[in-house]
Structure formats: structure tokens, C-alpha cells
Design a protein around this motif. Structure first.
Motif, short mmCIF file in Angstrom:
data_model
loop_
_atom_site.label_atom_id
_atom_site.label_comp_id
_atom_site.label_asym_id
_atom_site.label_seq_id
_atom_site.Cartn_x
_atom_site.Cartn_y
_atom_site.Cartn_z
N GLY A 109 0.82 -1.21 0.00
CA GLY A 109 0.00 0.00 0.00
C GLY A 109 0.85 1.26 0.00
N HIS A 110 1.92 1.22 0.76
CA HIS A 110 2.82 2.37 0.82
C HIS A 110 3.46 2.64 -0.54
CE1 HIS A 110 6.64 4.46 1.65
NE2 HIS A 110 5.89 5.13 2.50
N GLU A 111 3.91 1.60 -1.20
CA GLU A 111 4.53 1.77 -2.52
C GLU A 111 3.51 2.25 -3.55
OE1 GLU A 111 7.75 1.82 -3.22
OE2 GLU A 111 8.15 1.35 -1.12
N ALA A 112 2.27 1.82 -3.42
CA ALA A 112 1.22 2.31 -4.33
C ALA A 112 1.00 3.81 -4.10
CB ALA A 112 -0.08 1.54 -4.11
N LEU A 113 1.04 4.24 -2.84
CA LEU A 113 0.94 5.68 -2.54
C LEU A 113 2.13 6.45 -3.12
CD1 LEU A 113 -0.29 5.66 1.18
CD2 LEU A 113 -1.54 6.49 -0.82
N MET A 114 3.30 5.86 -3.02
CA MET A 114 4.50 6.50 -3.58
C MET A 114 4.37 6.63 -5.10
SD MET A 114 6.63 7.49 -1.30
CE MET A 114 8.10 7.73 -2.28
N GLU A 115 3.83 5.60 -5.72
CA GLU A 115 3.62 5.66 -7.18
C GLU A 115 2.71 6.84 -7.53
OE1 GLU A 115 1.58 3.19 -10.85
OE2 GLU A 115 1.39 2.42 -8.81
N ARG A 116 1.62 7.00 -6.78
CA ARG A 116 0.69 8.10 -7.05
C ARG A 116 1.35 9.46 -6.77
NH1 ARG A 116 -2.82 4.21 -5.03
NH2 ARG A 116 -3.01 5.08 -2.94
N ALA A 117 2.16 9.54 -5.73
CA ALA A 117 2.84 10.81 -5.42
C ALA A 117 3.81 11.19 -6.53
CB ALA A 117 3.57 10.69 -4.08
N VAL A 118 4.53 10.21 -7.04
CA VAL A 118 5.48 10.48 -8.12
C VAL A 118 4.72 10.87 -9.39
CG1 VAL A 118 7.27 9.47 -9.58
CG2 VAL A 118 7.30 9.05 -7.12
N THR A 119 3.56 10.28 -9.61
CA THR A 119 2.73 10.66 -10.75
C THR A 119 2.35 12.14 -10.66
OG1 THR A 119 1.86 8.43 -11.00
CG2 THR A 119 0.53 10.20 -11.94
N GLU A 120 2.06 12.61 -9.45
CA GLU A 120 1.75 14.03 -9.27
C GLU A 120 2.94 14.91 -9.62
OE1 GLU A 120 -1.17 15.62 -8.79
OE2 GLU A 120 -1.94 13.61 -9.13
N PHE A 121 4.15 14.45 -9.30
CA PHE A 121 5.34 15.20 -9.69
C PHE A 121 5.41 15.32 -11.21
CE2 PHE A 121 6.93 14.61 -5.41
CZ PHE A 121 7.68 15.76 -5.21
N GLU A 122 5.09 14.24 -11.88
CA GLU A 122 5.10 14.25 -13.35
C GLU A 122 4.13 15.30 -13.89
OE1 GLU A 122 6.02 10.04 -15.35
OE2 GLU A 122 4.31 9.97 -13.99
N LYS A 123 2.96 15.40 -13.26
CA LYS A 123 1.94 16.33 -13.73
C LYS A 123 2.26 17.78 -13.42
CE LYS A 123 -1.87 13.04 -13.16
NZ LYS A 123 -3.05 12.73 -12.34
N GLN A 124 2.90 18.02 -12.27
CA GLN A 124 3.08 19.38 -11.79
C GLN A 124 4.47 19.97 -12.01
OE1 GLN A 124 1.83 19.52 -7.69
NE2 GLN A 124 -0.06 18.43 -8.11
N ALA A 125 5.40 19.16 -12.44
CA ALA A 125 6.78 19.64 -12.57
C ALA A 125 6.93 20.66 -13.69
CB ALA A 125 7.71 18.45 -12.82
N ASP A 126 7.90 21.52 -13.52
CA ASP A 126 8.22 22.53 -14.52
C ASP A 126 8.65 21.84 -15.82
OD1 ASP A 126 9.78 24.36 -16.11
OD2 ASP A 126 10.03 25.62 -14.34
N PRO A 127 7.98 22.14 -16.93
CA PRO A 127 8.33 21.50 -18.21
C PRO A 127 9.80 21.70 -18.60
CG PRO A 127 6.27 22.71 -18.41
CD PRO A 127 6.83 23.04 -17.06
N LYS A 128 10.34 22.84 -18.23
CA LYS A 128 11.75 23.11 -18.53
C LYS A 128 12.65 22.08 -17.85
CE LYS A 128 15.13 26.86 -18.39
NZ LYS A 128 15.35 28.25 -18.00
N ALA A 129 12.32 21.77 -16.61
CA ALA A 129 13.09 20.77 -15.87
C ALA A 129 12.85 19.38 -16.44
CB ALA A 129 12.73 20.80 -14.40
N MET A 130 11.61 19.09 -16.73
CA MET A 130 11.26 17.74 -17.20
C MET A 130 11.96 17.38 -18.51
SD MET A 130 9.27 16.30 -15.02
CE MET A 130 8.15 15.11 -15.74
N HIS A 131 12.15 18.34 -19.37
CA HIS A 131 12.74 18.07 -20.67
C HIS A 131 14.26 18.25 -20.71
CE1 HIS A 131 8.80 17.41 -22.26
NE2 HIS A 131 8.41 18.59 -21.82
N THR A 132 14.82 18.60 -19.56
CA THR A 132 16.28 18.74 -19.47
C THR A 132 16.92 17.37 -19.59
OG1 THR A 132 16.08 20.69 -18.06
CG2 THR A 132 18.18 19.51 -18.00
N ARG A 133 17.94 17.30 -20.41
CA ARG A 133 18.63 16.02 -20.61
C ARG A 133 19.53 15.72 -19.42
NH1 ARG A 133 17.74 13.61 -25.13
NH2 ARG A 133 19.64 12.42 -25.28
N MET A 134 19.62 14.45 -19.12
CA MET A 134 20.47 13.98 -18.02
C MET A 134 21.67 13.25 -18.60
SD MET A 134 17.72 12.51 -15.33
CE MET A 134 19.05 12.12 -14.24
N TYR A 135 22.82 13.80 -18.37
CA TYR A 135 24.04 13.16 -18.87
C TYR A 135 24.72 12.35 -17.78
CZ TYR A 135 23.15 16.43 -22.60
OH TYR A 135 22.55 17.12 -23.61
#
Length: 152
Positions: free
Chosen positions: A45-71
Motif C-alpha cells: 500500500g505504501h509503494e502504491a501511494l508512492m507511485e501516485r505521489a510520483v505521478t503528481e510530480f510528473e503532472k506538476q513539474a516545470d516542463p523546462k526541468a522535465m525536458h532537461t537532458r540527463m548526462y
């Protein structure tokens, strides 16, 4: 999953929590130790909650940050949930389950921590700091709950 952007990193993290949740849930049904089974149910149950919380990060994160490449991610040792099957935890003891799940979370936090210092734009650094804070807070909450379960 190939991680090229912060969006990929967050999606990978979400998928990892989802996979771990499923493994814990399936193992709970098969573990003969009542305490271990209860722990597995709680952790699923805890991991399912974590999955949902991370999904919220995906929805709310700054697009500039989200599209930044990671080297620098490519230089980091890949993290995998230890579970190689959905019933990985079915025969494990309460203590071994807790130890393995904490190890998984520690690896995720170490990854975020190492990437914070390498973030090239403030938005990416802020995103990583928020993700790290979420993981740290949830790890502390988990430790508290598991400690209470151990006392029973």
C-alpha cells in the motif's frame, strides 16, 4: 528503461514503485508468517501511494526541468528493485523484508542526492530536491510504522 531526461527519471521512479508494490502484494498472499504478510500488505500500500505521489510530480513539474537532458545518470549504477519475480518476498522474514525495502529506498535517495549537485538548471535542481524530500519523508514514516509493527 533508458533515462535521457528528468521526465524519464521520474517515470522510471514511478514504474519502480509500482513494480515493488505489485511484488509486495503478491508475496503477501503467499508468505506463511503472519507478521511478514502484514508487513508486505502495508508496504504494498505504501509503494502504491508512492507511485501516485510520483505521478503528481510528473503532472506538476516545470516542463523546462522535465525536458532537461540527463548526462550524469549514465555514470550512476542502475537501481533495480531486488525482486526478480512477483513473489520474491513470499518466503522472507519480517526483518529481511524491511531491510531490503529500506535498501531500495536508500539507493533511490542516493541517486537523487548525487544528481542534485550535478543539475545544470535551477528548475531541475528544485525538482530533484522535492523528489528527495518526498523519499526521505516517506522513508522516515516507513521506519516509524515498521518499528511499531516490530513492537507488536
Amino acid at each position: 528503461m533508458e533515462i535521457k531526461t528528468f521526465e524519464d527519471l521520474i517515470e522510471w521512479t514511478r514504474q519502480l514503485h509500482a513494480y515493488l508494490s505489485r511484488c509486495l502484494k503478491e508475496s503477501a498472499k503467499l508468505n506463511n508468517d503472519e507478521r511478514a504478510s502484514a508487513l508486505l500488505d502495508y508496504l504494498a500500500g505504501h509503494e502504491a501511494l508512492m507511485e501516485r505521489a510520483v505521478t503528481e510530480f510528473e503532472k506538476q513539474a516545470d516542463p523546462k526541468a522535465m525536458h532537461t537532458r540527463m548526462y550524469d545518470y549514465l555514470n550512476h549504477k542502475p537501481i533495480r528493485a531486488s525482486a526478480d519475480s512477483y513473489t520474491h518476498y513470499a518466503s522472507m522474514s519480517f526483518t529481511d523484508i524491511a531491510k531490503e525495502v529500506f535498501h531500495f529506498h536508500d539507493q533511490v535517495m542516493d541517486l537523487y542526492d548525487s544528481l542534485i549537485g550535478k543539475a545544470e538548471i535551477p528548475e531541475a535542481k528544485s525538482l530533484l530536491e522535492d523528489l528527495l524530500a518526498l523519499e526521505e519523508h516517506e522513508a522516515m514514516r516507513l521506519a516509524s510504522q515498521i518499528g511499531r509493527m516490530e513492537d507488536l
